[in-house]
Write an enzyme that holds these catalytic residues in place. Structure first.
Site, PDB file in Angstrom:
ATOM      1  N   LYS A 226       3.374   8.726   9.133  1.00 27.17           N
ATOM      2  CA  LYS A 226       3.041   8.218  10.519  1.00 27.17           C
ATOM      3  C   LYS A 226       4.206   8.700  11.580  1.00 27.17           C
ATOM      4  O   LYS A 226       3.853   9.813  12.134  1.00 27.17           O
ATOM      5  CB  LYS A 226       3.223   6.715  10.012  1.00 27.17           C
TER       6      LYS A 226
ATOM      7  N   TYR B 184       0.917  -1.132  -0.137  1.00 25.44           N
ATOM      8  CA  TYR B 184       0.068   0.018  -0.077  1.00 25.44           C
ATOM      9  C   TYR B 184       0.569   1.075  -0.002  1.00 25.44           C
ATOM     10  O   TYR B 184       1.740   1.407   0.800  1.00 25.44           O
ATOM     11  CB  TYR B 184      -0.886   0.027   1.374  1.00 25.44           C
TER      12      TYR B 184
ATOM     13  N   ASP C 137       9.182   3.136   0.460  1.00 25.71           N
ATOM     14  CA  ASP C 137       8.193   3.619   1.164  1.00 25.71           C
ATOM     15  C   ASP C 137       8.177   3.186   2.644  1.00 25.71           C
ATOM     16  O   ASP C 137       7.898   1.984   3.037  1.00 25.71           O
ATOM     17  CB  ASP C 137       6.755   2.966   0.593  1.00 25.71           C
TER      18      ASP C 137
HETATM   19  C1  PLP Z   1      -0.011   4.456   5.862  1.00 25.73           C
HETATM   20  C2  PLP Z   1       0.601   4.374   4.763  1.00 25.73           C
HETATM   21  C3  PLP Z   1       0.886   5.082   3.739  1.00 25.73           C
HETATM   22  C4  PLP Z   1      -0.310   6.376   3.397  1.00 25.73           C
HETATM   23  O1  PLP Z   1      -0.089   7.361   4.589  1.00 25.73           O
HETATM   24  P1  PLP Z   1      -1.210   8.311   4.728  1.00 25.73           P
HETATM   25  O2  PLP Z   1      -0.849   9.128   5.856  1.00 25.73           O
HETATM   26  O3  PLP Z   1      -2.367   7.337   5.214  1.00 25.73           O
HETATM   27  O4  PLP Z   1      -1.637   8.875   3.534  1.00 25.73           O
HETATM   28  C5  PLP Z   1       1.607   5.034   2.647  1.00 25.73           C
HETATM   29  N1  PLP Z   1       2.449   4.119   2.540  1.00 25.73           N
HETATM   30  C6  PLP Z   1       2.364   3.164   3.603  1.00 25.73           C
HETATM   31  C7  PLP Z   1       3.332   1.912   3.508  1.00 25.73           C
HETATM   32  C8  PLP Z   1       1.510   3.160   4.505  1.00 25.73           C
HETATM   33  O5  PLP Z   1       1.620   2.292   5.572  1.00 25.73           O
END
Ligand code: PLP
Length: 425
Positions: A259, A143, A231
């Protein structure tokens, strides 16, 4: 569910679609009424009916110190009194950027944004602008936020709701996105701008990279001149003090964060070398902007968190989580099911099965386990016993620095009973 939770949820349903502002929070895949959180402290949250839960959601990883850490609250109070947004440079942006750059070898500059989604979306634009290529490669079950080009074969809520992608995303928007299986190094063409990867896949439950996967990606990207994008929205400063680059000894071309670096406020960031980041406006041709980017409250909270945690904290948390995982696997066996709790540093997954199982290595394997129906009753049995797991089988457990060894031991005890309930379901 008791009355105030139900009442708030009914009110929410009238004015918020599905009663939530993010689909992962809904109880769609587990059934029932979500608890509405009134407050949190450390490892615990309390709902509007006054029920307390040991919280393994921790804002899906945003909260590393636990909720309402006194130092973070203090920093926020101080910052709020000075004004919350100006549209001019502030010292707080510099301090957060310095804290990040100081940790990560090879990371020279960052651009702060307001979410992980924004970080990934902007990093992809930068990669395309910098290389002059269109195609991007992502992995099945990873994701990367909800921007159009990346909303294909995503994990987390997309998988939880059984969606292949999303309505409203045009063929054109994803036409240059290639999806490959996790843990297999794809052979790239010279028209690939970037390969995006979660260094530890944490949105299809937990799938760790097999030995050689990330190094293989690094080599293949270098061979064709594609940029490797880590990411690190979850792994960034949760997996290790300096994140995945340190942990796996693999250096990407671009990093994305979110995060943890916001300390519980909305922040994201993407970064790389000074030369790479010079392609961004105002220095270069790749446009990217944000009214609230580098927001004083968010940078104050994020910097406080980063300055507070030490390498020792990560070592301790890793050890605590390893014990927890072993004991939880034991509890699952004792309760009458088979289980795997794969870990990578302080990250931990949870797979339940009626048959003996191995930890999954890709989305197809993870999905088969997440869809076997056992999680739903386990989740509710744990919630009834005061333990809040994420309301979806594709999420990992977030153990914060506020979770004590006793908290984890009591979770293991409760899990035996909850597994017995799930086994009978
Ligand atoms: C949560 C998440 C995102 C998106 O971040 P948001 O602050 O919810 O937009 C992108 N990549 C990873 C791996 C994530 O866990």
């Amino acid at each position: 569910m008791t009355s105030l939770n139900e009442a708030w949820f009914q009110r929410a349903l009238r004015v918020l679609p599905g009663g939530v502002d993010s689909p992962v929070r809904s109880f769609r895949s587990v059934g029932g009424t979500p608890y509405t959180v009134a407050r949190g402290s450390g490892a615990y949250v309390e709902d509007v009916d006054g029920a307390r839960y040991l919280d393994f959601v921790q804002s899906y990883g945003a909260s590393l110190l636990g909720h309402a850490h006194p130092d973070v609250v203090h920093a926020l109070r101080e910052a709020a009194g000075e004004g919350t947004t100006f549209g001019a440079p502030t010292p707080g942006e510099v301090l957060l950027a310095e804290a990040m750059v100081a940790r990560v070898a090879g990371l020279e500059q960052v651009r702060l944004v307001s979410s992980g989604t924004e970080a990934l979306m902007s990093a992809v634009r930068l990669a395309r602008g910098h290389t002059g290529r269109d195609k991007i490669v992502k992995f099945d079950g990873c994701y990367h936020g909800h921007s159009d080009a990346l909303l294909v074969a995503g994990g987390s809520g997309v998988a939880q709701l059984g969606l292949p992608g999303s309505a409203g995303v045009t063929k054109g928007a994803v036409g240059d996105t290639v999806v490959a299986p996790y843990n297999e190094v794809p052979t790239l063409d010279v028209d690939v701008a970037a390969v995006l990867v979660e260094p530890v896949a944490a949105n299809m439950n937990l799938v760790a990279p097999t030995s050689g996967f990330l190094k293989g990606l690094r080599a293949e990207c270098s061979r064709v001149g594609a940029l490797l994008i880590f990411d690190e929205v979850i792994t960034g400063f949760r997996l290790a003090f300096a994140g995945a680059q340190e942990y796996f000894d693999v250096t990407p071309d671009l990093w994305c964060f979110g995060k943890v670096i916001g300390g519980g406020l909305p922040v994201g960031a993407f970064g790389g070398t000074r030369a790479m980041m010079s392609s961004l406006a105002p220095l270069g041709p790749v446009y990217q902007a944000g009214t609230l980017s580098g927001n004083p409250l968010a940078t104050a909270a994020g910097t406080t968190v980063l300055n507070l945690v030490t390498p020792r904290d990560y070592a301790d948390l890793t050890e605590r989580v390893a014990t927890f995982a072993t004991n939880l696997e034991g509890a699952i066996t004792a309760g009458g099911l088979y289980g795997r709790c794969p870990t990578e540093g302080p990250l931990m997954g949870l797979f339940l099965s009626r048959e003996p199982l191995e930890a999954p290595t890709n989305f197809v394997e993870a999905k088969a386990l997440c869809e076997n129906g056992l999680y739903r009753s386990f989740f509710h049995a744990m919630l009834e016993r005061g333990v809040a797991l994420a309301p979806g089988a594709y999420e990992i457990l977030f153990v914060s620095l506020a979770h004590s060894a006793d908290d984890l031991a009591s979770t293991v005890e409760k899990a035996v009973e909850a597994v017995q309930v799930a086994a009978k379901s």
